[in-house]
Design a protein around this motif. Sequence first.
Motif, mmCIF file in Angstrom:
data_model
loop_
_atom_site.group_PDB
_atom_site.id
_atom_site.type_symbol
_atom_site.label_atom_id
_atom_site.label_comp_id
_atom_site.label_asym_id
_atom_site.label_seq_id
_atom_site.Cartn_x
_atom_site.Cartn_y
_atom_site.Cartn_z
ATOM 1 N N LEU A 1 -6.998 3.968 -0.230
ATOM 2 C CA LEU A 1 -5.581 3.968 -0.668
ATOM 3 C C LEU A 1 -4.438 3.456 0.097
ATOM 4 O O LEU A 1 -3.191 3.454 -0.198
ATOM 5 N N LYS A 2 -4.698 3.218 1.456
ATOM 6 C CA LYS A 2 -3.536 2.900 2.286
ATOM 7 C C LYS A 2 -2.651 1.651 1.705
ATOM 8 O O LYS A 2 -1.539 1.619 2.302
ATOM 9 N N ALA A 3 -3.157 0.624 0.939
ATOM 10 C CA ALA A 3 -2.223 -0.396 0.464
ATOM 11 C C ALA A 3 -0.910 -0.059 -0.049
ATOM 12 O O ALA A 3 -0.017 -0.755 -0.108
ATOM 13 N N TRP A 4 -0.966 1.317 -0.633
ATOM 14 C CA TRP A 4 0.134 1.708 -1.514
ATOM 15 C C TRP A 4 0.357 3.019 -1.108
ATOM 16 O O TRP A 4 1.529 3.723 -1.654
ATOM 17 N N ALA A 5 -0.438 3.926 -0.484
ATOM 18 C CA ALA A 5 -0.129 5.253 -0.448
ATOM 19 C C ALA A 5 0.521 5.735 0.939
ATOM 20 O O ALA A 5 0.574 6.974 1.317
ATOM 21 N N MET A 6 1.061 4.916 1.753
ATOM 22 C CA MET A 6 1.318 5.163 3.147
ATOM 23 C C MET A 6 2.884 5.015 3.516
ATOM 24 O O MET A 6 3.399 5.232 4.482
ATOM 25 N N PRO A 7 3.697 4.769 2.237
ATOM 26 C CA PRO A 7 5.269 4.666 2.780
ATOM 27 C C PRO A 7 5.790 6.081 3.360
ATOM 28 O O PRO A 7 5.065 7.062 3.175
ATOM 29 N N LYS A 8 6.821 5.896 4.103
ATOM 30 C CA LYS A 8 7.520 7.031 4.815
ATOM 31 C C LYS A 8 7.863 7.983 4.031
ATOM 32 O O LYS A 8 7.914 9.365 4.105
#
Length: 429
Positions: free
Chosen positions: A96-103
């Motif tokens: 999920l890191k492509a879209w789930a890591m924003p600050k």
Amino acid sequence: MSSKTYCLFPFTNLNSNTEGSVKLCCSINENIHATDSNDNELNFGTHSVEDIWNSQYMKDIRKQMLNGERPKACDVCWKLEDSGIQSSRQSAFGELKAWAMPKEYQTINPPLPQSLELRLGNFCNLRCNSCWSLSSDRVAEERRRIQLNDDIMPFWLRKEWDHELDLENQANWRWWESDEFVDSIKKLAPTLKRLYLTGGEPTLIKRNIEIMQMILDAGNTNCYIALTTNLTQWNDVFYNTMTRFDHGEIQISIDHVHDKNEYIRYPTKWESIEKNVIRLYDKFPQSWKIKHYTVFQTYNYDAIPDVLDWVHNHRSWYDSKEKNRLYIWSPIMLDSPSYLDVRIIQPEVRQRTIEKLKAYEPSHQVPNVWWQHGVEQAIKRLEDNSLSEEYCTDQRQRFREFNDTMDRQRNTQWYSTFHNLAFEVLNNE
């Protein structure tokens, strides 16, 4: 993110149980539900997505994780990680890191969820032995029938089923028809990044098609669609709707091969699975991956080579057409019901299986079939000797009693289907 216990799911995802109650993710134990400030269960059918997402329960979980603490609700992942097995929490960072890591999603008050995991009721066509009434209406129906007609079923099993069937009786199985739930879906639909559908058997639940259509009507074809299916049914309308999205994955649940899978996932017909897996190849572009999950349990403690041989055999037949599709095999570590936990099997029997797994080589060399990591995880599970000998002996007896009970109802014979269990595991007990 510096916290070692941070998990993407409480900050980006909501999960519904089949009766509408709310969990952090699909891996959380079934009886651990999100609650409001008065300790009342939150439910998709009666609460808005804002009320659920911004509840004190969700904020407390997020705060614990941001502080490097381990929330009790997430014990299933902590236990796996402590034994060296990759958890859903750890897997999510890769998937999920492509879209789930924003600050903005690393705070106790993140924006509304980008991901939904939905179980819209317990309607199913199977009565899998590892399942329970809240995940299959057929299981509930069968267990009620056994309780009425089987005078010699063990007391411990009757007691377990009494509690389970009480929960099933109390549930509102039409929660997903509520205006509150529809409003929540419409709010999230335009920007939703991921929708995961499971069940029950999701391909048989019409409401799943309607949910996908709401997202499409919002102009969102980029939502990543994931599905878990037992692959015994084929619903053209369901799959046609899925293919209108740009990308996704199909998760297939297959626990053994041939008659053994038919026993575990009763009353599966193996020929239907073999036919429908080919239909998946024909229906979906090769950019859609297939994840093959095997619930690792007492029945199939030594079956992984057989399952992987089947995978490589049928993939080899379609090598030229399917060579670019990613096919991932993984075990799901079962710990409930406890008599189906592979760790109750005698250590010396498990050790023989470990040696076979370490020596395993596939029957065919096929590109883009990922299985090695799954085998490593299964070996770690088999190496776990943390359960006491007394406990394991008791659970093996319960395993026998459970199967005898089911066989009286279904006119099956576990010891004829699983000779290895009869002679290697239970022969002297």
